[in-house]
Design an enzyme around this catalytic site. Structure first.
Site, PDB file in Angstrom:
ATOM      1  N   ARG A 149      18.666 -50.241  -1.733  1.00 51.63           N
ATOM      2  CA  ARG A 149      17.347 -49.946  -1.182  1.00 51.63           C
ATOM      3  C   ARG A 149      17.100 -48.451  -1.000  1.00 51.63           C
ATOM      4  O   ARG A 149      16.472 -48.020  -0.027  1.00 51.63           O
ATOM      5  CB  ARG A 149      17.128 -50.687   0.154  1.00 51.63           C
ATOM      6  N   CYS A 196      11.288 -57.427   4.440  1.00 44.62           N
ATOM      7  CA  CYS A 196      12.494 -57.459   5.273  1.00 44.62           C
ATOM      8  C   CYS A 196      12.560 -56.210   6.140  1.00 44.62           C
ATOM      9  O   CYS A 196      12.429 -55.093   5.648  1.00 44.62           O
ATOM     10  CB  CYS A 196      13.737 -57.557   4.403  1.00 44.62           C
TER      11      CYS A 196
END
Length: 265
Positions: A149, A196
């Site tokens: 990420r 998320c």
């Protein structure tokens, strides 16, 4: 080029965010002009929390030529990732199936190396064009330091277009893979969210850890830990950034989790 004062809550998937000056650019020359003063870049508004006071910098949004794409050539950074996933499947091109359901533009997906357990954006890249220091530069993925990420774009760099690394596969095989990814995402909430909220610790699931601590349903104002999935903070209607941040703080009091979202400013 269009310049207007907006509330960023109308441009984020969480539905939270204060005022800003939005610069919508459609050409490379317009992008050069828009970056002559301090700026931030807004994609599809996912994976982002904008504070209630807004941001003082220009907020740049890519449109026009940055939303054109050729699956076997250059793809504009303003192109919606869900559109590309579907178009690639229709063309019998494999490599994007694992990104199904991620509500990002291509540029934002590259910057954060968006992904799921089925694959991430870096896996599908052959080349990335980045605008920085007044010029356009092309990088291979290995030069951009992709990790979980994250990426390491040059300071102030704006992803402008990419070339994808796709392979021809039978459409039936691609659709089966997409169905598998879709089934895995069924537990995600339908309410407004930024995706998320927390990064998964190595070998663990942030959502499961939050669930095990009994934090599902924890609420501050109209911000709530989703009852459907512990790693989502949802907006019940009128949530403010301060509510979301307080909710994040309470979770982090219980668990050593790192926030996945970008926070402005």
């Amino acid at each position: 080029m269009r310049v207007e004062r907006v509330l960023l809550k109308d441009y984020t998937t969480l539905g939270v965010g204060g005022p800003a000056e939005l610069w919508t650019v459609e050409t490379r020359e317009e992008l050069k002009r828009a970056t002559e003063a301090p700026y931030r870049v807004l994609g599809n508004g996912s994976n982002l929390l904008v504070l209630d006071e807004g941001v003082p910098e220009r907020v740049i949004r890519l449109a026009g030529e940055f939303q054109t794409y050729d699956l076997k050539g250059w793809v504009g950074a303003g192109t919606l990732l869900p559109l590309l996933v579907q178009e690639a499947a229709r063309a019998g091109l494999s490599g994007l199936e694992g990104l199904l359901g991620i509500p990002a533009q291509v540029g934002g997906a590259v910057k954060m190396n968006a992904g799921t357990r089925f694959g991430e954006m870096a896996d599908a890249l052959e080349a990335v064009e980045v605008f920085h220091d007044g010029a356009f530069h092309v990088y291979c993925p290995e030069e951009l330091g992709f990790g979980y990420r994250k990426s390491h774009l040059p300071p102030g760099g704006i992803v402008t277009r990419v070339r994808l690394k796709l392979k021809e596969r039978p459409k039936e095989e691609i659709l089966r893979r997409m169905a598998e990814v879709d089934r895995a995402r069924k537990g995600q909430p339908k309410r407004k969210s930024a995706g998320c909220a927390f990064k998964n610790p190595p070998g663990q699931s942030a959502g499961r850890l939050i669930d095990e601590r009994g934090l599902k349903g924890l609420r501050v104002g109209d911000a709530m830990i989703s009852l459907e999935h512990g790693n989502f903070i949802v907006n019940l209607g009128q949530a403010r950034a301060k509510d979301v941040l307080e909710l994040v703080r309470r979770v982090q009091e219980e668990l050593p989790l790192e926030l996945e979202w970008e926070v402005w400013p």
